[in-house]
Design an enzyme around this catalytic site. Structure first.
Site, mmCIF file in Angstrom:
data_model
loop_
_atom_site.group_PDB
_atom_site.id
_atom_site.type_symbol
_atom_site.label_atom_id
_atom_site.label_comp_id
_atom_site.label_asym_id
_atom_site.label_seq_id
_atom_site.Cartn_x
_atom_site.Cartn_y
_atom_site.Cartn_z
ATOM 1 N N SER A 144 3.075 -2.306 10.334
ATOM 2 C CA SER A 144 4.519 -2.411 10.593
ATOM 3 C C SER A 144 5.093 -3.787 10.262
ATOM 4 C CB SER A 144 4.839 -2.008 12.039
ATOM 5 O OG SER A 144 4.462 -0.657 12.255
ATOM 6 N N ASN A 148 0.880 -1.172 0.000
ATOM 7 C CA ASN A 148 0.000 0.000 0.000
ATOM 8 C C ASN A 148 0.918 1.222 0.000
ATOM 9 O OD1 ASN A 148 -1.772 2.078 0.525
ATOM 10 N ND2 ASN A 148 -2.316 1.388 2.593
ATOM 11 N N GLY A 185 2.120 2.081 10.699
ATOM 12 C CA GLY A 185 3.084 3.170 10.565
ATOM 13 C C GLY A 185 3.776 3.555 11.860
ATOM 14 N N LYS A 207 0.258 4.260 -0.300
ATOM 15 C CA LYS A 207 -0.348 5.467 0.286
ATOM 16 C C LYS A 207 -0.034 6.672 -0.613
ATOM 17 C CE LYS A 207 -0.210 3.208 4.720
ATOM 18 N NZ LYS A 207 -0.173 3.296 6.156
ATOM 19 N N GLU A 211 -6.912 4.737 7.807
ATOM 20 C CA GLU A 211 -6.654 6.156 7.520
ATOM 21 C C GLU A 211 -7.867 6.789 6.842
ATOM 22 O OE1 GLU A 211 -2.903 5.591 5.503
ATOM 23 O OE2 GLU A 211 -2.038 4.950 7.405
ATOM 24 N N GLY A 266 2.696 -1.233 4.227
ATOM 25 C CA GLY A 266 2.801 0.180 3.907
ATOM 26 C C GLY A 266 4.260 0.604 3.783
ATOM 27 N N GLY A 267 4.840 1.061 4.892
ATOM 28 C CA GLY A 267 6.202 1.604 4.890
ATOM 29 C C GLY A 267 7.227 0.705 4.212
ATOM 30 N N HIS A 274 -9.656 1.234 4.821
ATOM 31 C CA HIS A 274 -8.376 1.438 5.514
ATOM 32 C C HIS A 274 -8.587 2.392 6.693
ATOM 33 C CE1 HIS A 274 -4.279 2.615 6.393
ATOM 34 N NE2 HIS A 274 -3.902 1.525 5.757
ATOM 35 N N GLU A 285 -5.735 -4.921 10.252
ATOM 36 C CA GLU A 285 -4.709 -3.911 10.487
ATOM 37 C C GLU A 285 -5.010 -3.167 11.786
ATOM 38 O OE1 GLU A 285 -2.559 -2.815 6.591
ATOM 39 O OE2 GLU A 285 -4.213 -1.448 6.871
HETATM 40 P P1 PGA Z 1 2.555 0.090 7.606
HETATM 41 O O1 PGA Z 1 1.138 0.342 6.912
HETATM 42 O O2 PGA Z 1 3.101 -1.188 7.038
HETATM 43 O O3 PGA Z 1 3.382 1.286 7.256
HETATM 44 O O4 PGA Z 1 2.304 -0.020 9.077
HETATM 45 C C1 PGA Z 1 0.260 -0.712 6.631
HETATM 46 C C2 PGA Z 1 -1.005 -0.173 6.034
HETATM 47 O O5 PGA Z 1 -1.462 0.887 6.468
HETATM 48 O O6 PGA Z 1 -1.596 -0.784 5.128
#
Ligand code: PGA
Length: 250
Positions: free
Chosen positions: A207, A9, A170, A11, A94, A228-229, A92, A164
């Protein structure tokens, strides 16, 4: 043999100049796992051009649940047809927290994504406060029920789910493999009650990185990761995919 899904992802990150070599490296690999990237919508034409003939799945991070109209700034599921889109993220945390998406909106978007035959990746997960108060499973139950309201069983079985926990996204603090397994095993039961399917694909996100992937992906109920990251560079993402490939062959 278990086939893992590893979905990045991105983002609101990366540029065309960064994506081109990334796509190039990713599609040159012959992974055993199913690999995908949910890119910012403006880069869907690029993903279409570069990845359409590859094994790498690609998709969007959001759609609006109407086909067209006066919805300034929004993108419809219908428009994604022009780019042979495979995946669309929905629910998601967010989007829920920053853009006010309720379970009803998540449900409407999920239906729309299915109507156009893309695979929805339906995200759910509790906040730290909810976990600390002992409500993690109640929140997960409510979000899954909400997302699946009035869907046919057949449609439910086409969804990829992603647990998640909000506190792990994050933050660098991942759920332990035990915490992730406990919720995902529970969530699969919730989906089974509704869909009568035991074939549900459910990912962990929050994470996830090369240093914890082995432990998390080795859990019996976890079918892969939403990342994500650690999906922002080919090197980091590739390291996780290689771990998944190794586990699935063991
Ligand atoms: P992250 O994000 O791996 O940076 O924690 C995961 C996501 O929001 O899908």
């Amino acid at each position: 043999m278990k086939k893992f899904y590893l979905i990045g992802n991105l983002k609101m990150n990366l540029s065309k100049a960064e994506l081109l070599p990334y796509f190039e490296k990713l599609k040159s690999k012959n992974y055993k796992s199913k690999v995908g990237l949910c890119v910012p919508s403006v880069y869907l034409p690029l993903a279409h051009k570069e990845l359409n003939d590859s094994n790498v799945l690609y998709g969007a991070q959001n759609i609006y649940y109407k086909d067209s109209g006066a919805y300034t700034g929004e993108i419809s599921a219908k428009m994604l047809q022009d780019f042979n889109t495979k995946l669309v993220l929905v629910g998601h945390s967010e989007r829920r927290a920053l853009f006010g998406e309720t379970n009803e909106v998540v449900n409407a978007k999920t239906k729309k994504i299915l109507e156009y035959s893309y695979t929805p990746i339906v995200c759910f997960g509790e906040t730290l406060a909810e976990r600390n108060q002992g409500f993690a499973k109640d929140v997960v139950y409510g979000q899954i029920r909400g997302a699946l309201e009035n869907l046919s069983k057949e449609n439910m079985s086409k969804i990829i789910f992603a647990y998640e926990p909000v506190w792990a996204i994050g933050t660098g603090i991942n759920a332990t493999s035990k915490q992730a397994e406990e919720i995902i095993a529970y969530a699969k039961e919730v989906v089974y009650e509704l869909s009568s399917s035991r074939e549900i694909v459910m990912l962990y996100g929050g994470s996830l990185k090369a240093s914890n992937a082995e432990d998390i992906l080795n859990q019996p109920s976890i079918d892969g990761g939403l990342i994500g990251g650690a999906s922002l560079t080919f090197e980091d993402f590739n390291a996780i995919i290689e771990i998944a490939d190794r586990i699935s062959q063991a």
